[in-house]
Design a protein around this motif. Structure first.
Motif, mmCIF file in Angstrom:
data_model
loop_
_atom_site.group_PDB
_atom_site.id
_atom_site.type_symbol
_atom_site.label_atom_id
_atom_site.label_comp_id
_atom_site.label_asym_id
_atom_site.label_seq_id
_atom_site.Cartn_x
_atom_site.Cartn_y
_atom_site.Cartn_z
ATOM 1 N N VAL A 179 -0.730 -4.035 4.350
ATOM 2 C CA VAL A 179 -1.708 -4.502 3.371
ATOM 3 C C VAL A 179 -3.001 -3.723 3.562
ATOM 4 O O VAL A 179 -3.468 -3.565 4.685
ATOM 5 N N HIS B 60 -9.774 -3.455 6.785
ATOM 6 C CA HIS B 60 -8.727 -2.536 7.211
ATOM 7 C C HIS B 60 -9.287 -1.500 8.187
ATOM 8 O O HIS B 60 -8.703 -1.202 9.220
ATOM 9 N N SER C 82 -3.379 -3.160 -2.092
ATOM 10 C CA SER C 82 -2.963 -4.562 -2.268
ATOM 11 C C SER C 82 -4.160 -5.420 -2.639
ATOM 12 O O SER C 82 -4.054 -6.329 -3.467
ATOM 13 N N GLY C 83 -5.309 -5.150 -1.995
ATOM 14 C CA GLY C 83 -6.526 -5.898 -2.313
ATOM 15 C C GLY C 83 -6.885 -5.719 -3.773
ATOM 16 O O GLY C 83 -7.226 -6.686 -4.467
ATOM 17 N N ALA D 34 -11.257 -5.281 1.403
ATOM 18 C CA ALA D 34 -10.005 -4.895 2.066
ATOM 19 C C ALA D 34 -10.231 -3.614 2.863
ATOM 20 O O ALA D 34 -9.751 -3.482 3.996
ATOM 21 N N TYR D 35 -10.981 -2.683 2.285
ATOM 22 C CA TYR D 35 -11.237 -1.426 2.991
ATOM 23 C C TYR D 35 -11.973 -1.692 4.305
ATOM 24 O O TYR D 35 -11.595 -1.171 5.360
ATOM 25 N N SER E 174 0.816 -1.205 0.000
ATOM 26 C CA SER E 174 0.000 0.000 0.000
ATOM 27 C C SER E 174 0.854 1.260 0.000
ATOM 28 O O SER E 174 0.334 2.360 -0.082
ATOM 29 N N HIS F 88 -10.063 -3.178 11.612
ATOM 30 C CA HIS F 88 -9.149 -4.259 11.999
ATOM 31 C C HIS F 88 -8.994 -4.362 13.513
ATOM 32 O O HIS F 88 -8.872 -5.451 14.056
ATOM 33 N N LEU G 238 -6.222 -12.151 2.096
ATOM 34 C CA LEU G 238 -6.315 -10.685 2.115
ATOM 35 C C LEU G 238 -6.918 -10.195 3.432
ATOM 36 O O LEU G 238 -6.397 -9.269 4.067
ATOM 37 N N ILE G 239 -8.017 -10.829 3.866
ATOM 38 C CA ILE G 239 -8.664 -10.405 5.110
ATOM 39 C C ILE G 239 -7.685 -10.560 6.269
ATOM 40 O O ILE G 239 -7.555 -9.667 7.105
ATOM 41 N N CYS H 249 -5.064 -7.793 6.170
ATOM 42 C CA CYS H 249 -5.657 -6.482 6.471
ATOM 43 C C CYS H 249 -5.841 -6.320 7.972
ATOM 44 O O CYS H 249 -5.706 -5.220 8.517
#
Lengths: 282, 163
Positions: B55, B90, B59-60, B86-87, A2, B93, B44-45, B48
């Motif tokens: 990440v 993230h 990246s997602g 991902a958002y 990122s 989180h 991915l989860i 994140c």
């Protein structure tokens, strides 16, 4: 990763940015196929992933071969010998028939069909997204594969090439929901179209009215309309016809002739210069 | 400011994604297809939640784009869905980290279902919708194996000293 956009932007800003980017990509990809080149470049980059994913299948085939008992090999050998004899016998007849066919076509004043060139291509990958039916074969633009090229196996048409990169290409199967192929009923020459359903062993034949002459067991062969598939290859066999008095059309299901879920190889064909009997006389 | 000291952290995270791609491409029998979880989504989860300063949305999006090329789907379709989940992962989180296991699995299920819905929605818009009901079994399998994925990736993370 990122850090691509730095820390100066909040997550939300980045989300909005990539959403806009995705929408632009999707519109371009859907409307104009402008991104074929980008896709081809990315395909080369991800080729190693496809190769690694195919390793277990190749390994298991190799191990099976390695440990195949002598008896199975002997049996296979006998069976293949017998099959070969039977095929040779039929081939003799075929040659005679081909010669006769050519003579008759000459009499009709049309050019004989040139045999289609075919190349065996190994499957790299079969199971992709659920409900879309596609395969990846290990032949690409390097081997003169082109967009829209017909793909067949020993039993019938499998589909057509829809994406070409340098070393591999992707083909859409006739069972993909987005695929359609023009066909003829072999028995009486009735023209129709076969649509994929997303199911692995079923295709639909819509838009035929209740009075149409079609029966269960009818063989559907490619008609050559549209010029994409060469005519005369088997495509599917009608398995079920449902007559619903409330519906304008018959509900017809057919089973693809090609063994879409079996085998490690397919054939890519380069159709020769074929012409129909109605072509202008020489 | 970087908290992490792991020199090869990025490389290791990328490798776990590659494993995810390979797992989602492995050929299997047809009947097993509807039970195949979204491996890349799970990886991915996890990252994140566990390494939010490495990440995230971008990246997602990249992972989704690679999936699009692998699947041969419309470019941007999985990318969009992956960026959105991902958002969410993230953004929340800290909360998700604190959840008890069953609640965490439920959150993962919701994210996976959202991912499928977004992909289906885009497919519907461009007229590629299948005549079949989508297979939610894939998301449920994803939820069931989430604890396993969590433990394995946590091990990887601790060994590589990624924060």
């Amino acid at each position: 990763m990122s850090t691509l956009l730095g820390r100066r932007f909040s997550s939300l800003t980045r989300l909005i940015f990539v959403i806009v980017l995705s929408v632009v990509l999707m519109v371009l990809d859907h409307q104009a196929q402008h991104l074929l080149r980008i896709r081809a470049v990315l395909s080369v980059l991800i080729y190693p992933i496809q190769v690694v994913a195919a390793v277990p299948v190749r390994a298991s085939a190799w191990v099976a071969e390695l440990f195949g008992s002598e008896r199975t090999l002997r049996q296979n050998n006998e069976r293949l010998q017998a099959e070969r004899l039977a095929h040779l016998a039929r081939l003799q007849k075929l040659e005679a028939l081909e010669a006769e066919n050519k003579r008759l076509r000459d009499l009709l004043g049309s050019a004989a069909r040139v045999a289609d060139r075919a190349v065996v291509a190994e499957l790299v990958e079969v199971s992709l997204e659920p409900f879309t039916r596609k395969i990846v074969v290990a032949k690409g633009s390097r081997d003169a594969v082109y967009l829209g090229q017909p793909v067949i196996d020993a039993y019938g048409i499998i589909g057509q090439v829809t994406e070409v990169s340098t070393y591999a290409s992707k083909a859409t199967l006739i069972t993909d929901p987005g695929h359609a192929i023009p066909v003829l009923v072999n028995r009486n020459g009735l023209r129709t179209i076969i649509f994929g359903t997303g199911a692995p062993d079923r295709v639909n034949v819509p838009y035929l009215t209740a009075t149409t002459d079609i029966r269960e067991g009818d063989l559907l062969v490619s008609s050559g309309m549209g010029g994409r598939f060469p005519p005369g290859y088997p495509v599917a066999q009608v398995t079920e016809i449902v007559k619903d008095p409330n519906e304008a059309f018959l509900k017809i299901s057919a089973k693809p002739m090609a063994r879409l879920n079996y085998g490690k190889e397919v054939l890519l064909i380069w159709p020769g210069e074929w012409q129909t009997a109605s072509a202008s006389p020489r | 400011m970087r908290v992490s000291t792991a020199p090869y952290g990025g490389l290791i995270i990328t490798l776990t994604f590659v494993v995810g791609f390979v797992l989602s491409m492995l050929p299997g029998p047809d009947w097993a297809e509807r039970f195949r979880p979204d491996w890349v989504g799970l990886v991915l989860i996890y990252w994140c939640i566990a390494a939010p300063n490495r990440v995230g949305v971008v990246s997602g999006w990249v992972a989704g784009l690679i999936l699009d090329v692998l699947y041969g789907s419309l470019l941007g379709q999985h990318a969009l869905a992956m960026a959105i989940i991902a958002y969410i992962a993230h953004r929340w989180h800290l909360q998700i980290r604190m959840f008890p296991p069953w609640q965490q699995a439920a959150a993962v299920l919701m994210l996976l279902v959202l991912d499928q819905l977004l992909v289906l929605w885009v497919k519907g818009v461009i007229g590629q919708a299948s005549t079949f009901w989508p297979n939610w079994t894939a998301s449920i399998v994803g939820m069931i194996i989430w604890p396993l994925v969590f433990i394995i990736l946590r091990d990887v993370r601790r060994r590589a000293d990624i924060n």
